[in-house]
Design an enzyme around this catalytic site. Structure first.
Site, PDB file in Angstrom:
ATOM      1  N   LYS A  79      -6.385   6.505  10.896  1.00  6.51           N
ATOM      2  CA  LYS A  79      -7.815   6.299  11.209  1.00  6.51           C
ATOM      3  C   LYS A  79      -7.906   6.018  12.712  1.00  6.51           C
ATOM      4  O   LYS A  79      -8.107   4.881  13.124  1.00  6.51           O
ATOM      5  CB  LYS A  79      -8.267   5.046  10.446  1.00  6.51           C
ATOM      6  CG  LYS A  79      -9.468   5.219   9.531  1.00  6.51           C
ATOM      7  CD  LYS A  79      -9.991   3.851   9.129  1.00  6.51           C
ATOM      8  CE  LYS A  79      -9.694   3.498   7.705  1.00  6.51           C
ATOM      9  NZ  LYS A  79     -10.256   2.187   7.308  1.00  6.51           N
ATOM     10  N   GLY A 139       0.771  -1.245   0.000  1.00  9.07           N
ATOM     11  CA  GLY A 139       0.000   0.000   0.000  1.00  9.07           C
ATOM     12  C   GLY A 139       0.796   1.286   0.000  1.00  9.07           C
ATOM     13  O   GLY A 139       0.359   2.287  -0.566  1.00  9.07           O
ATOM     14  N   ASP A 194      -5.542  -0.480  -1.847  1.00  9.25           N
ATOM     15  CA  ASP A 194      -6.315  -1.382  -2.697  1.00  9.25           C
ATOM     16  C   ASP A 194      -7.688  -1.753  -2.123  1.00  9.25           C
ATOM     17  O   ASP A 194      -7.956  -1.562  -0.940  1.00  9.25           O
ATOM     18  CB  ASP A 194      -5.548  -2.689  -2.883  1.00  9.25           C
ATOM     19  CG  ASP A 194      -5.582  -3.548  -1.623  1.00  9.25           C
ATOM     20  OD1 ASP A 194      -5.254  -3.031  -0.542  1.00  9.25           O
ATOM     21  OD2 ASP A 194      -5.979  -4.728  -1.719  1.00  9.25           O
ATOM     22  N   ASP A 214      -4.715   1.780  10.805  1.00  6.94           N
ATOM     23  CA  ASP A 214      -6.131   1.498  11.059  1.00  6.94           C
ATOM     24  C   ASP A 214      -6.249   0.963  12.496  1.00  6.94           C
ATOM     25  O   ASP A 214      -6.250   1.737  13.449  1.00  6.94           O
ATOM     26  CB  ASP A 214      -6.583   0.499   9.991  1.00  6.94           C
ATOM     27  CG  ASP A 214      -8.059   0.193  10.023  1.00  6.94           C
ATOM     28  OD1 ASP A 214      -8.841   1.057  10.437  1.00  6.94           O
ATOM     29  OD2 ASP A 214      -8.443  -0.923   9.627  1.00  6.94           O
ATOM     30  N   ARG A 239      -5.325   0.447  -6.861  1.00  2.00           N
ATOM     31  CA  ARG A 239      -4.139   1.126  -6.319  1.00  2.00           C
ATOM     32  C   ARG A 239      -3.686   2.234  -7.253  1.00  2.00           C
ATOM     33  O   ARG A 239      -3.010   3.172  -6.847  1.00  2.00           O
ATOM     34  CB  ARG A 239      -2.973   0.135  -6.164  1.00  2.00           C
ATOM     35  CG  ARG A 239      -3.197  -0.966  -5.152  1.00  2.00           C
ATOM     36  CD  ARG A 239      -1.894  -1.719  -4.929  1.00  2.00           C
ATOM     37  NE  ARG A 239      -2.084  -3.006  -4.273  1.00  2.00           N
ATOM     38  CZ  ARG A 239      -2.174  -3.173  -2.957  1.00  2.00           C
ATOM     39  NH1 ARG A 239      -2.094  -2.137  -2.163  1.00  2.00           N
ATOM     40  NH2 ARG A 239      -2.336  -4.373  -2.448  1.00  2.00           N
ATOM     41  N   ASP A 268       0.925   3.341   4.482  1.00  2.00           N
ATOM     42  CA  ASP A 268      -0.158   4.038   3.786  1.00  2.00           C
ATOM     43  C   ASP A 268      -1.207   4.527   4.774  1.00  2.00           C
ATOM     44  O   ASP A 268      -1.638   5.666   4.736  1.00  2.00           O
ATOM     45  CB  ASP A 268      -0.793   3.139   2.715  1.00  2.00           C
ATOM     46  CG  ASP A 268      -1.219   1.766   3.247  1.00  2.00           C
ATOM     47  OD1 ASP A 268      -1.003   1.467   4.445  1.00  2.00           O
ATOM     48  OD2 ASP A 268      -1.777   0.974   2.465  1.00  2.00           O
TER      49      ASP A 268
HETATM   50  P1  5GP Z   1      -3.998  -2.171  10.640  1.00  2.00           P
HETATM   51  O1  5GP Z   1      -3.071  -3.296  10.941  1.00  2.00           O
HETATM   52  O2  5GP Z   1      -3.552  -0.835  11.180  1.00  2.00           O
HETATM   53  O3  5GP Z   1      -5.410  -2.488  11.038  1.00  2.00           O
HETATM   54  O4  5GP Z   1      -4.095  -2.076   9.094  1.00  2.00           O
HETATM   55  C1  5GP Z   1      -3.081  -1.640   8.345  1.00  2.00           C
HETATM   56  C2  5GP Z   1      -3.226  -2.054   6.908  1.00  2.00           C
HETATM   57  O5  5GP Z   1      -4.591  -2.367   6.580  1.00  2.00           O
HETATM   58  C3  5GP Z   1      -2.853  -0.894   6.037  1.00  2.00           C
HETATM   59  O6  5GP Z   1      -1.479  -0.920   5.770  1.00  2.00           O
HETATM   60  C4  5GP Z   1      -3.688  -1.142   4.809  1.00  2.00           C
HETATM   61  O7  5GP Z   1      -3.017  -1.998   3.926  1.00  2.00           O
HETATM   62  C5  5GP Z   1      -4.930  -1.835   5.329  1.00  2.00           C
HETATM   63  N1  5GP Z   1      -6.044  -0.862   5.496  1.00  2.00           N
HETATM   64  C6  5GP Z   1      -6.510  -0.327   6.628  1.00  2.00           C
HETATM   65  N2  5GP Z   1      -7.515   0.545   6.381  1.00  2.00           N
HETATM   66  C7  5GP Z   1      -7.667   0.550   5.050  1.00  2.00           C
HETATM   67  C8  5GP Z   1      -8.512   1.274   4.169  1.00  2.00           C
HETATM   68  O8  5GP Z   1      -9.363   2.102   4.534  1.00  2.00           O
HETATM   69  N3  5GP Z   1      -8.349   1.004   2.845  1.00  2.00           N
HETATM   70  C9  5GP Z   1      -7.439   0.118   2.367  1.00  2.00           C
HETATM   71  N4  5GP Z   1      -7.382  -0.045   1.054  1.00  2.00           N
HETATM   72  N5  5GP Z   1      -6.615  -0.567   3.165  1.00  2.00           N
HETATM   73  C10 5GP Z   1      -6.723  -0.351   4.495  1.00  2.00           C
END
Ligand code: 5GP
Length: 178
Positions: free
Chosen positions: A134, A48, A162, A106, A168, A103
Site C-alpha cells: 500500500k 497475517g 484480520d 502499509d 483471517r 502480508d
Molecule cells: P505497517 O507497519 O506497514 O504500517 O503495517 C504492517 C502491518 O499492519 C501488516 O503486517 C498488517 O498486519 C497490518 N495492516 C496494514 N494494513 C492492513 C490492512 O489493510 N488490513 C489488515 N488486516 N491489516 C493491515
C-alpha cells in the site's frame, strides 16, 4: 464478485483465490530463479502472513528453511506506530540469505523495525517479500523486493489478514465496505 457480511460488516472480494494463486506462483518462480544455488531462510511475519507463507513456501524448490516471528503494530483499523515482538526470532540469521514474508506493507513501520533488528545480526542479505503493498500510506523508508499486488488505500481482510483478529479465514482478499 463475492461479498460476505459478518457482524454488520460487509467485505467485498478484492483478489480472488485464482488471482492469489497466480500471484503466489509468479513470486515463487522469481525467488526460485533469483536464489538458485542458495539456501534462503524465510522469516514469516505472524500472524497475517501465515497463509501467504504457507502457499508460497510449497512452491519453493530450493533447500530453503522457514522460521517465524510475531510482530504486532495494529489495533482495529488504525496503526499504533508501535511494534512489539510477541514471538521473537529463534533462528540465527548470521551469514544467511534472509527473505521476510509479510502480508502487507502499509506505513512500513513494522518492516523498518524488523529489518533493523535483522541487520544488527549480520545476515548476508535481507529481502522483503510481501503479498500486498500500500505505497500511498508509506511513512518509513521501506521498499519490498517482491510485491505480489499493489493496492489502493483500502483496509483489506482475509487470506490471513484480520480485522480485530477475525476474518483471517476468508480464502480471498476482500475490503471493508465503507
Ligand atoms: P505497517 O507497519 O506497514 O504500517 O503495517 C504492517 C502491518 O499492519 C501488516 O503486517 C498488517 O498486519 C497490518 N495492516 C496494514 N494494513 C492492513 C490492512 O489493510 N488490513 C489488515 N488486516 N491489516 C493491515
Amino acid at each position: 464478485m463475492q461479498s460476505v457480511s459478518i457482524n454488520n460488516l460487509t467485505f467485498d472480494e478484492y483478489l480472488s483465490q485464482q488471482e492469489i494463486a497466480t500471484i503466489v506462483a509468479q513470486v515463487a518462480e522469481r525467488i526460485n530463479a533469483d536464489y538458485a544455488g542458495r539456501e534462503p531462510l524465510f522469516i514469516c511475519v505472524l500472524n497475517g502472513a501465515f497463509m501467504y507463507a504457507s502457499d508460497l513456501f510449497k512452491l519453493i524448490t530450493l533447500p530453503a528453511e522457514i522460521t517465524f516471528v510475531r510482530l504486532k503494530s495494529y489495533e482495529g483499523t488504525a496503526t499504533t506506530g508501535k511494534v512489539n515482538m510477541l514471538i521473537p526470532l529463534q533462528t540465527s540469521v548470521k551469514d544467511r540469505d534472509v527473505i521476510i514474508i509479510e502480508d502487507i506493507v502499509d506505513t512500513g513501520t513494522t518492516l523498518k523495525h524488523l529489518k533493523a533488528y535483522l541487520m544488527d545480526r549480520n545476515p548476508k542479505c535481507v529481502k522483503i517479500c510481501t503479498l500486498l503493498d500500500k505505497p500511498s500510506r508509506r511513512v518509513a523508508d521501506i521498499k519490498a523486493d517482491y510485491i505480489g499486488f499493489e493496492i489502493d488505500n483500502l483496509f483489506v481482510v482475509g487470506y490471513g489478514l484480520d480485522y480485530d483478529q477475525k476474518y483471517r479465514n476468508l480464502p480471498y482478499v476482500s475490503y471493508l465496505e465503507g
